[in-house]
Design a protein around this motif. Structure first.
Motif, PDB file in Angstrom:
ATOM      1  N   THR A   7       0.855  -1.187   0.000  1.00 28.70           N
ATOM      2  CA  THR A   7       0.000   0.000   0.000  1.00 28.70           C
ATOM      3  C   THR A   7       0.881   1.223   0.000  1.00 28.70           C
ATOM      4  O   THR A   7       2.092   1.146   0.213  1.00 28.70           O
ATOM      5  CB  THR A   7      -0.904   0.036   1.243  1.00 28.70           C
ATOM      6  N   ARG A  76      -9.413  -3.665 -10.841  1.00 32.41           N
ATOM      7  CA  ARG A  76      -8.856  -2.916  -9.713  1.00 32.41           C
ATOM      8  C   ARG A  76      -8.073  -1.698 -10.187  1.00 32.41           C
ATOM      9  O   ARG A  76      -8.150  -0.621  -9.579  1.00 32.41           O
ATOM     10  CB  ARG A  76      -7.961  -3.834  -8.878  1.00 32.41           C
ATOM     11  N   THR A  79     -10.670   0.967 -11.581  1.00 29.96           N
ATOM     12  CA  THR A  79     -11.504   1.595 -10.556  1.00 29.96           C
ATOM     13  C   THR A  79     -10.691   2.412  -9.555  1.00 29.96           C
ATOM     14  O   THR A  79     -11.250   3.170  -8.769  1.00 29.96           O
ATOM     15  CB  THR A  79     -12.326   0.538  -9.792  1.00 29.96           C
ATOM     16  N   ARG A  80      -9.368   2.294  -9.589  1.00 29.59           N
ATOM     17  CA  ARG A  80      -8.482   3.107  -8.749  1.00 29.59           C
ATOM     18  C   ARG A  80      -7.716   4.144  -9.568  1.00 29.59           C
ATOM     19  O   ARG A  80      -6.786   4.771  -9.064  1.00 29.59           O
ATOM     20  CB  ARG A  80      -7.481   2.200  -8.008  1.00 29.59           C
ATOM     21  N   THR A  83      -6.654   7.536  -8.343  1.00 30.26           N
ATOM     22  CA  THR A  83      -5.644   7.642  -7.286  1.00 30.26           C
ATOM     23  C   THR A  83      -4.225   7.700  -7.844  1.00 30.26           C
ATOM     24  O   THR A  83      -3.276   7.886  -7.084  1.00 30.26           O
ATOM     25  CB  THR A  83      -5.744   6.447  -6.304  1.00 30.26           C
ATOM     26  N   TRP A  84      -4.076   7.495  -9.154  1.00 33.92           N
ATOM     27  CA  TRP A  84      -2.747   7.569  -9.777  1.00 33.92           C
ATOM     28  C   TRP A  84      -2.270   9.004  -9.764  1.00 33.92           C
ATOM     29  O   TRP A  84      -2.967   9.903 -10.246  1.00 33.92           O
ATOM     30  CB  TRP A  84      -2.808   7.036 -11.205  1.00 33.92           C
ATOM     31  N   VAL A  97      -0.325  -2.536  -8.488  1.00 32.30           N
ATOM     32  CA  VAL A  97      -1.655  -3.033  -8.136  1.00 32.30           C
ATOM     33  C   VAL A  97      -1.732  -4.539  -8.395  1.00 32.30           C
ATOM     34  O   VAL A  97      -2.251  -5.309  -7.578  1.00 32.30           O
ATOM     35  CB  VAL A  97      -2.735  -2.291  -8.938  1.00 32.30           C
ATOM     36  N   LEU A 297     -12.841   5.798  -8.855  1.00 33.97           N
ATOM     37  CA  LEU A 297     -12.794   6.488  -7.563  1.00 33.97           C
ATOM     38  C   LEU A 297     -12.528   7.977  -7.765  1.00 33.97           C
ATOM     39  O   LEU A 297     -11.758   8.369  -8.627  1.00 33.97           O
ATOM     40  CB  LEU A 297     -11.689   5.881  -6.687  1.00 33.97           C
TER      41      LEU A 297
END
Length: 298
Positions: A7, A76, A79-80, A83-84, A97, A297
């Motif tokens: 993470t 994944r 949908t993320r 956040t990049w 990821v 997101l």
């Protein structure tokens, strides 16, 4: 087997941007995708689907399992996407990821279930070695399938942390800074891990594989009958030798030519075609995203 969750909080101190510049075009593409532009989102999927599938294939061994894993990773990633932060190239971030998902995957390959070691795998190769080369129909094709299947199986004899370190560095060619960032560790620690894996694989292949060392005992052409008899190779439908290749990517012949030129451990294990992800699965991902069931997101 111990899993490793990567993470942003796990990132070591000083592990900021990966060396190199993220192209402005890539930043703009992701911004358009996050803003809801369908064409941009499909282009992101197009760029990532084959590399993520090849990552999954190297980690889980069987194409059917790799399809499932790659589809989940792609969902994944998309949908993320918001956040990049361009701290690394988009693909490098997507590998992060994907690695997080694959290291923690509950499903195990057959070798993982058996906890098969490199020594045990070598003993099995020696037991099934024929006295002469296979000379039946499609001999060259089946010997290629044996080679591709065997090198996949060798990677499964490593634990997942070792496997992914080798895959990222020696098969995918990431720098130590990039691979360390993907794994959430420091470059020096990553280099030490990779060198340990390299030593193990060099020793194994030097003692076993005629492709890496002409004086070693094993030959793909002499493993065909045993591989077919055990079900490891399907003589009617070779899975890896007949696998679709990405447009413009390296095919079986080109990969074999690289192997003949280099003839070392990294070449033996990396001389695979540039496999293409099954288009039906990735098209299904794009359809799901367009449906709104998996919003990006904010």
């Amino acid at each position: 087997m111990r899993g490793t969750t990567v993470t942003d909080q796990d990132r070591p101190a000083g592990d900021g941007e990966v060396a190199g510049v993220v192209p402005a075009e890539e930043v703009a593409l992701v911004a358009r995708a996050v803003a809801g532009e369908g064409g941009a989102l499909e282009e992101v999927v197009r760029r990532l689907r084959d590399p993520l599938y090849r990552l999954a294939l190297r980690m889980v061994w069987r194409p059917a399992d790799a399809e499932d894993a790659a589809q989940e990773i792609l969902i994944r990633v998309i949908t993320r996407l918001a956040t990049w932060r361009a701290e690394a190239r988009l693909l490098t971030w997507a590998y992060r990821v994907g690695v997080n998902y694959l290291l923690n995957l509950r499903r195990k390959s057959p070798q993982e279930e058996r906890e098969l070691s490199l020594d045990e795998f070598r003993d099995g190769l020696a037991d099934g070695l024929a006295a002469t080369n296979f000379a039946g129909p499609e001999a060259e094709l089946l010997a290629t399938e044996v080679r591709l299947s065997c090198t996949q199986a060798v990677l499964q004899c490593l634990d997942r942390e070792e496997r992914v370190a080798f895959v990222l560095g020696d098969i995918f060619g990431l720098s130590s800074a990039e691979a360390a960032w993907v794994l959430g560790t420091g470059p020096a620690a990553y280099r030490k891990r990779l060198e340990r894996v390299r030593r193990r694989l060099r020793a194994y292949l030097d003692a076993t594989c005629g492709l890496a060392n002409p004086g070693a005992f094993c030959r793909c052409e002499r493993r065909v009958e045993a591989a077919v008899a055990s079900g490891r190779v399907n003589a009617r439908r070779p899975v890896l030798a007949g696998h679709p290749v990405a447009p413009g990517g390296r095919g079986v012949a080109e990969a074999a030519a690289q192997l003949r030129r280099l003839r070392d451990a990294a070449a033996v294990l990396s001389a695979h075609p540039d496999y293409a992800a099954p288009r039906a699965r990735t098209d299904a991902v794009a359809t799901l995203l367009r449906s709104g069931r998996f919003p990006l997101l904010d």
